[in-house]
Design a protein around this motif. Sequence first.
Motif, PDB file in Angstrom:
ATOM      1  N   VAL A  13       1.604  -5.240  -3.760  1.00 40.05           N
ATOM      2  CA  VAL A  13       1.458  -3.889  -3.224  1.00 40.05           C
ATOM      3  C   VAL A  13      -0.010  -3.629  -2.891  1.00 40.05           C
ATOM      4  CG1 VAL A  13       1.751  -1.427  -3.674  1.00 40.05           C
ATOM      5  CG2 VAL A  13       3.471  -3.051  -4.483  1.00 40.05           C
ATOM      6  N   THR A  14      -0.888  -3.973  -3.801  1.00 42.59           N
ATOM      7  CA  THR A  14      -2.325  -3.809  -3.548  1.00 42.59           C
ATOM      8  C   THR A  14      -2.745  -4.632  -2.343  1.00 42.59           C
ATOM      9  OG1 THR A  14      -2.732  -3.466  -5.902  1.00 42.59           O
ATOM     10  CG2 THR A  14      -4.625  -4.047  -4.536  1.00 42.59           C
ATOM     11  N   ARG A  15      -2.239  -5.829  -2.245  1.00 40.80           N
ATOM     12  CA  ARG A  15      -2.577  -6.682  -1.105  1.00 40.80           C
ATOM     13  C   ARG A  15      -2.148  -6.028   0.205  1.00 40.80           C
ATOM     14  NH1 ARG A  15      -0.047 -11.389   1.570  1.00 40.80           N
ATOM     15  NH2 ARG A  15      -1.696 -12.828   2.208  1.00 40.80           N
ATOM     16  N   ALA A  16      -0.952  -5.453   0.230  1.00 44.85           N
ATOM     17  CA  ALA A  16      -0.463  -4.799   1.448  1.00 44.85           C
ATOM     18  C   ALA A  16      -1.339  -3.607   1.816  1.00 44.85           C
ATOM     19  CB  ALA A  16       0.987  -4.358   1.258  1.00 44.85           C
ATOM     20  N   VAL A  17      -1.732  -2.807   0.816  1.00 41.37           N
ATOM     21  CA  VAL A  17      -2.556  -1.627   1.073  1.00 41.37           C
ATOM     22  C   VAL A  17      -3.935  -2.029   1.574  1.00 41.37           C
ATOM     23  CG1 VAL A  17      -3.664   0.377   0.013  1.00 41.37           C
ATOM     24  CG2 VAL A  17      -1.317  -0.190  -0.595  1.00 41.37           C
ATOM     25  N   VAL A  18      -4.539  -3.035   0.952  1.00 39.73           N
ATOM     26  CA  VAL A  18      -5.871  -3.486   1.365  1.00 39.73           C
ATOM     27  C   VAL A  18      -5.840  -4.026   2.789  1.00 39.73           C
ATOM     28  CG1 VAL A  18      -7.649  -5.230   0.950  1.00 39.73           C
ATOM     29  CG2 VAL A  18      -6.728  -3.919  -0.963  1.00 39.73           C
ATOM     30  N   LEU A  19      -4.832  -4.845   3.097  1.00 41.64           N
ATOM     31  CA  LEU A  19      -4.725  -5.400   4.440  1.00 41.64           C
ATOM     32  C   LEU A  19      -4.501  -4.306   5.486  1.00 41.64           C
ATOM     33  CD1 LEU A  19      -2.562  -8.599   3.835  1.00 41.64           C
ATOM     34  CD2 LEU A  19      -5.001  -8.488   4.353  1.00 41.64           C
ATOM     35  N   ALA A  20      -3.587  -3.364   5.184  1.00 40.57           N
ATOM     36  CA  ALA A  20      -3.302  -2.285   6.129  1.00 40.57           C
ATOM     37  C   ALA A  20      -4.515  -1.390   6.323  1.00 40.57           C
ATOM     38  CB  ALA A  20      -2.109  -1.465   5.635  1.00 40.57           C
ATOM     39  N   SER A  21      -5.199  -1.065   5.219  1.00 37.83           N
ATOM     40  CA  SER A  21      -6.369  -0.199   5.312  1.00 37.83           C
ATOM     41  C   SER A  21      -7.485  -0.867   6.109  1.00 37.83           C
ATOM     42  CB  SER A  21      -6.863   0.162   3.909  1.00 37.83           C
ATOM     43  OG  SER A  21      -8.002   0.990   3.975  1.00 37.83           O
ATOM     44  N   GLY A  22      -7.762  -2.122   5.810  1.00 35.43           N
ATOM     45  CA  GLY A  22      -8.818  -2.831   6.524  1.00 35.43           C
ATOM     46  C   GLY A  22      -8.505  -3.005   8.002  1.00 35.43           C
ATOM     47  N   LEU A  23      -7.257  -3.384   8.305  1.00 35.57           N
ATOM     48  CA  LEU A  23      -6.875  -3.617   9.693  1.00 35.57           C
ATOM     49  C   LEU A  23      -6.925  -2.330  10.512  1.00 35.57           C
ATOM     50  CD1 LEU A  23      -5.826  -5.554  11.844  1.00 35.57           C
ATOM     51  CD2 LEU A  23      -3.495  -5.064  11.053  1.00 35.57           C
TER      52      LEU A  23
END
Length: 292
Positions: A13-23
Amino acid sequence: MQGGVSGFQNAPVTRAVVLASGLLSVVFSAQRRARALGLSYQGIVKNFRLWRIFASALAFQSTPELMFGLYLLYYFRVFERQIGSNKYSVFSLFTVSVSSVLEILSLVLLKDTNYVSALASGPYSLIFASFIPFFLDIPVTSRFRIIGVNFSDKSFIYLAGLQLLLSSWKRSLIPGICGLIAGSLYRLNVLGIRRMKMPRVISSFFARIFEPTSGGSSRPSRSLVGNMTSRTTRVVQNQPPSGFAPVVEPSESSIAMLVSMGFDGNAARQALVRARNDINAATNILLEAQSP
């Protein structure tokens, strides 16, 4: 102070949020639309667009905010490992939803004033909601002084949070406070939210997509606690494994500190034995053992 094993292992979940936020932050910045992402009364009431709320909850408006925000999101993955990805998903959805409602209410209340016209965008709600368990559940394990000022191993996280909270002054202060309130409501178990779980079908789907691969290395074994028990038994029998020195029995204060974080007392003792009384390392061992 460490946030657990490296990478996003057991933290999809954290990985998805970090990737979405950064992108999203990079995309909107490249299109020079980042400044238009922040929630405003006019944008919500008169020109309502669902995508604006979604983008506002994820994309940062400036590079410094992006750097501090992603660092804190990455660090707080320790809580996903502690409570599991399913419950962490509920925590994320609850805090983001409650914080968004509070932000919109604040804009409605301040619409006739000149205090703030638009709020800063980014996952402020999830980040500052995570400061509640960070403050209450993560103990201070070391203290030090710099130029006569007292610090602890948690100080840098607080300073990074303060920098993010005041990065856009009033525009970032309100989302940060709303996130703290949302995290407090989750902690108080409002509406029994802490007992809720995501449907298994949804959680399994996202776990398969966002769980990072480890390049051939296996996932942490579920028998980790059992392995610790075996090693502890050998130490108690004064038969240390070859190449290892006998381990000193953990202090009751160290065990009590781990128990206060929600871990089982026997497992805490075994983890401290394996970590040679290093509380940070023992915490990481226990979090890995609890990972689904």
